[in-house]
Design a protein around this motif. Structure first.
Motif, mmCIF file in Angstrom:
data_model
loop_
_atom_site.group_PDB
_atom_site.id
_atom_site.type_symbol
_atom_site.label_atom_id
_atom_site.label_comp_id
_atom_site.label_asym_id
_atom_site.label_seq_id
_atom_site.Cartn_x
_atom_site.Cartn_y
_atom_site.Cartn_z
ATOM 1 N N GLY A 6 -11.924 22.643 24.917
ATOM 2 C CA GLY A 6 -12.505 21.971 26.079
ATOM 3 C C GLY A 6 -13.843 22.573 26.467
ATOM 4 O O GLY A 6 -14.383 23.437 25.779
ATOM 5 N N MET A 7 -14.383 22.110 27.601
ATOM 6 C CA MET A 7 -15.610 22.719 28.121
ATOM 7 C C MET A 7 -15.244 24.093 28.661
ATOM 8 O O MET A 7 -14.206 24.248 29.306
ATOM 9 C CB MET A 7 -16.178 21.894 29.272
ATOM 10 N N ALA A 8 -16.109 25.066 28.444
ATOM 11 C CA ALA A 8 -15.839 26.430 28.913
ATOM 12 C C ALA A 8 -14.505 26.919 28.374
ATOM 13 O O ALA A 8 -13.650 27.405 29.105
ATOM 14 C CB ALA A 8 -15.876 26.490 30.440
ATOM 15 N N ASP A 9 -14.329 26.753 27.073
ATOM 16 C CA ASP A 9 -13.056 27.067 26.434
ATOM 17 C C ASP A 9 -13.359 27.688 25.066
ATOM 18 O O ASP A 9 -14.447 27.510 24.521
ATOM 19 C CB ASP A 9 -12.276 25.742 26.275
ATOM 20 N N ALA A 10 -12.394 28.416 24.528
ATOM 21 C CA ALA A 10 -12.533 28.986 23.181
ATOM 22 C C ALA A 10 -11.166 29.033 22.533
ATOM 23 O O ALA A 10 -10.167 29.272 23.205
ATOM 24 C CB ALA A 10 -13.137 30.384 23.252
ATOM 25 N N LYS A 11 -11.128 28.768 21.237
ATOM 26 C CA LYS A 11 -9.864 28.815 20.494
ATOM 27 C C LYS A 11 -10.126 29.297 19.076
ATOM 28 O O LYS A 11 -11.226 29.147 18.541
ATOM 29 C CB LYS A 11 -9.216 27.435 20.428
ATOM 30 N N ALA A 12 -9.081 29.847 18.454
ATOM 31 C CA ALA A 12 -9.171 30.254 17.052
ATOM 32 C C ALA A 12 -8.032 29.589 16.292
ATOM 33 O O ALA A 12 -6.997 29.253 16.881
ATOM 34 C CB ALA A 12 -9.099 31.766 16.933
ATOM 35 N N ALA A 13 -8.237 29.388 14.988
ATOM 36 C CA ALA A 13 -7.212 28.736 14.178
ATOM 37 C C ALA A 13 -7.343 29.202 12.721
ATOM 38 O O ALA A 13 -8.310 29.873 12.356
ATOM 39 C CB ALA A 13 -7.352 27.215 14.258
ATOM 40 N N LYS A 14 -6.356 28.817 11.912
ATOM 41 C CA LYS A 14 -6.326 29.242 10.503
ATOM 42 C C LYS A 14 -6.425 28.041 9.570
ATOM 43 O O LYS A 14 -6.356 26.892 10.000
ATOM 44 C CB LYS A 14 -5.014 29.974 10.236
ATOM 45 N N GLU A 15 -6.551 28.361 8.311
ATOM 46 C CA GLU A 15 -6.520 27.419 7.194
ATOM 47 C C GLU A 15 -5.540 26.269 7.456
ATOM 48 O O GLU A 15 -4.399 26.492 7.836
ATOM 49 C CB GLU A 15 -6.040 28.217 5.973
ATOM 50 N N GLY A 16 -5.982 25.043 7.193
ATOM 51 C CA GLY A 16 -5.108 23.890 7.415
ATOM 52 C C GLY A 16 -5.354 23.224 8.767
ATOM 53 O O GLY A 16 -5.032 22.060 8.966
ATOM 54 N N ASP A 17 -5.946 23.966 9.691
ATOM 55 C CA ASP A 17 -6.230 23.415 11.019
ATOM 56 C C ASP A 17 -7.728 23.173 11.187
ATOM 57 O O ASP A 17 -8.543 23.702 10.437
ATOM 58 C CB ASP A 17 -5.769 24.378 12.109
ATOM 59 N N SER A 18 -8.038 22.359 12.183
ATOM 60 C CA SER A 18 -9.434 22.147 12.555
ATOM 61 C C SER A 18 -9.611 22.446 14.030
ATOM 62 O O SER A 18 -8.646 22.394 14.803
ATOM 63 C CB SER A 18 -9.850 20.698 12.311
ATOM 64 N N LEU A 19 -10.832 22.727 14.401
ATOM 65 C CA LEU A 19 -11.172 22.953 15.811
ATOM 66 C C LEU A 19 -12.233 21.931 16.179
ATOM 67 O O LEU A 19 -13.203 21.745 15.450
ATOM 68 C CB LEU A 19 -11.737 24.362 15.995
ATOM 69 N N ARG A 20 -12.037 21.278 17.324
ATOM 70 C CA ARG A 20 -12.980 20.221 17.688
ATOM 71 C C ARG A 20 -13.363 20.327 19.163
ATOM 72 O O ARG A 20 -12.512 20.579 20.015
ATOM 73 C CB ARG A 20 -12.328 18.856 17.452
ATOM 74 N N THR A 21 -14.636 20.115 19.451
ATOM 75 C CA THR A 21 -15.045 19.984 20.853
ATOM 76 C C THR A 21 -15.922 18.744 21.000
ATOM 77 O O THR A 21 -16.707 18.412 20.114
ATOM 78 C CB THR A 21 -15.718 21.275 21.387
ATOM 79 N N LEU A 22 -15.744 18.052 22.104
ATOM 80 C CA LEU A 22 -16.371 16.742 22.299
ATOM 81 C C LEU A 22 -17.585 16.815 23.220
ATOM 82 O O LEU A 22 -17.616 17.595 24.164
ATOM 83 C CB LEU A 22 -15.363 15.775 22.949
ATOM 84 N N GLY A 23 -18.552 15.961 22.935
ATOM 85 C CA GLY A 23 -19.638 15.703 23.879
ATOM 86 C C GLY A 23 -20.425 16.913 24.325
ATOM 87 O O GLY A 23 -20.624 17.124 25.513
ATOM 88 N N LEU A 24 -20.923 17.709 23.389
ATOM 89 C CA LEU A 24 -21.831 18.796 23.752
ATOM 90 C C LEU A 24 -23.176 18.187 24.144
ATOM 91 O O LEU A 24 -23.761 17.444 23.375
ATOM 92 C CB LEU A 24 -22.069 19.718 22.553
ATOM 93 N N GLY A 25 -23.633 18.498 25.347
ATOM 94 C CA GLY A 25 -24.975 18.070 25.745
ATOM 95 C C GLY A 25 -25.839 19.317 25.756
ATOM 96 O O GLY A 25 -26.248 19.820 24.713
#
Lengths: 158, 206
Positions: A6-25
């Motif tokens: 999300g906005m003002a958020d952070a996450k980590a992940a491993k092989e097989g997963d994806s990380l996505r954030t929407l609408g960066l201005g």
């Protein structure tokens, strides 16, 4: 699976997963990736520098959000020496708005992100910053490739 | 993260009334421009997490046409006049008496849209000034057509004492021909709702 950052958020992940954030201005998306362990992390920062207030969300600011993200990817088994960063965002959404101070926040975010990554000795291997359009980004933890989607200029991969 | 900052019912009612007065004047102005009936919905006053603000206008990636005005003076904040691209084309077509069948808005349509945002915001704010005696000065209108969240972020950039929530005074309006609604948002800068409430003779409990 795709983890939503999300906005003002952070996450980590491993092989097989994806990380996505929407609408960066004017916000900047930062990804850290270790290609050996295939651990990736993504942060979506909104402002350059925190005021070091105790109660703030570290993921909101470049100077605190990147170290916060670094801890996350290290705890999933990434090695700091192998980490490579990619960054996207930092646009000025209102192209004609030169008089407004708040408009400059995109470039200031980018500068703060570059500076913070520099201090941490993490190389920026690709960036898609600036302009006056929004971006949605997705990091594939299998490959470390960062997909970028825009409203007016199609899609690209960095 | 929990929402530690809450708006009491009485304060929310007062702010909703602000939204009501402002939007009613803005709708009247739009009605005069279009020579049509413009309907408005009851304003909503909400503390919305940053991530959910764009949901009000169709989601973070929804392509919207947005007119933005920064508000300064006794009250600082942000005004947005925001709608889908189709809706913006329809609306500018009404004013310019022609609809060009191109995907984006041309310069004339952009200019017309900006001017409508300007007039709506001026009507909205001047009625608030009459009501609250707070002086408010809008900037010139700035226009962007892009992803909703990327655009709305500009109203969320102050260091918020209430965490990652924004106070949104939201009204939607539509004319008789439009299928879709246009939205008017007033986002006071963080902490500025206290100024508004104080002007209405209320104190906010923290």
């Amino acid at each position: 699976m795709i983890h939503k950052v999300g906005m003002a958020d952070a996450k980590a992940a491993k092989e097989g997963d994806s990380l996505r954030t929407l609408g960066l201005g004017s916000c900047v998306g930062i990804t850290l990736y270790d290609e050996l362990t295939k651990v990736g992390g993504m942060a979506h920062i909104m402002l350059p520098v925190s005021n070091m207030d105790k109660e703030v969300n570290p993921a909101k600011y470049a100077d605190t959000g990147i170290p916060y993200l670094l801890e996350m990817v290290l705890s999933l088994g990434a090695a700091k020496a192998r980490l490579k960063a990619k960054i996207a965002g930092g646009a000025q959404m209102f192209a004609n708005a030169h008089g407004l101070e708040v408009i400059r926040v995109g470039p200031r975010n980018v500068e703060a992100v570059q500076e913070t990554l520099g201090k941490l000795n993490i190389p920026i291997v690709a960036s898609a910053v600036g302009g006056n359009f929004g971006r949605t980004i997705e990091l594939d933890c299998m490959t470390g490739k960062l997909g970028i989607r825009t409203a007016q200029f199609g899609e690209s991969v960095i | 993260m929990t929402n530690k900052y809450q708006l009491g019912d009485e304060a929310a009612d007062a702010l909703r009334e602000i939204g009501n007065i402002g939007a009613a004047h803005a709708a009247t102005a739009l009605s005069q421009i279009l020579h049509q009936t413009v309907e408005m919905q009851v304003p909503q006053v909400e503390l919305i997490p940053f991530d959910e603000i764009a949901d009000v206008v169709g989601g973070p990636e929804a392509i919207v046409a947005c007119v933005y005005l920064k508000v300064t003076g006794d009250l600082s904040g942000n005004m947005f006049f925001i709608q889908s691209l189709d809706s913006a084309k329809q609306l500018t077509g009404e004013v310019l008496s022609e609809v060009k069948q191109i995907e984006l808005l041309n310069d004339l349509e952009m200019s017309a849209l900006g001017e409508m945002g300007n007039i709506l915001t001026a009507s909205y704010l001047s009625s608030l000034t009459d009501f609250t005696k707070l002086k408010m000065y809008p900037s010139i209108p700035y226009i962007s057509i892009d992803m909703a969240q990327a655009i709305l972020t500009i109203g969320l950039l102050s260091d918020a004492p209430m965490g990652d929530y924004a106070l949104v005074i939201h009204t939607s309006i539509h004319n008789s021909k439009a299928m879709e609604k246009a939205h008017i948002f007033l986002l006071p800068d963080p902490g500025q709702e206290v100024v508004l409430l104080h002007a209405l003779g209320m104190e906010i409990q923290k």
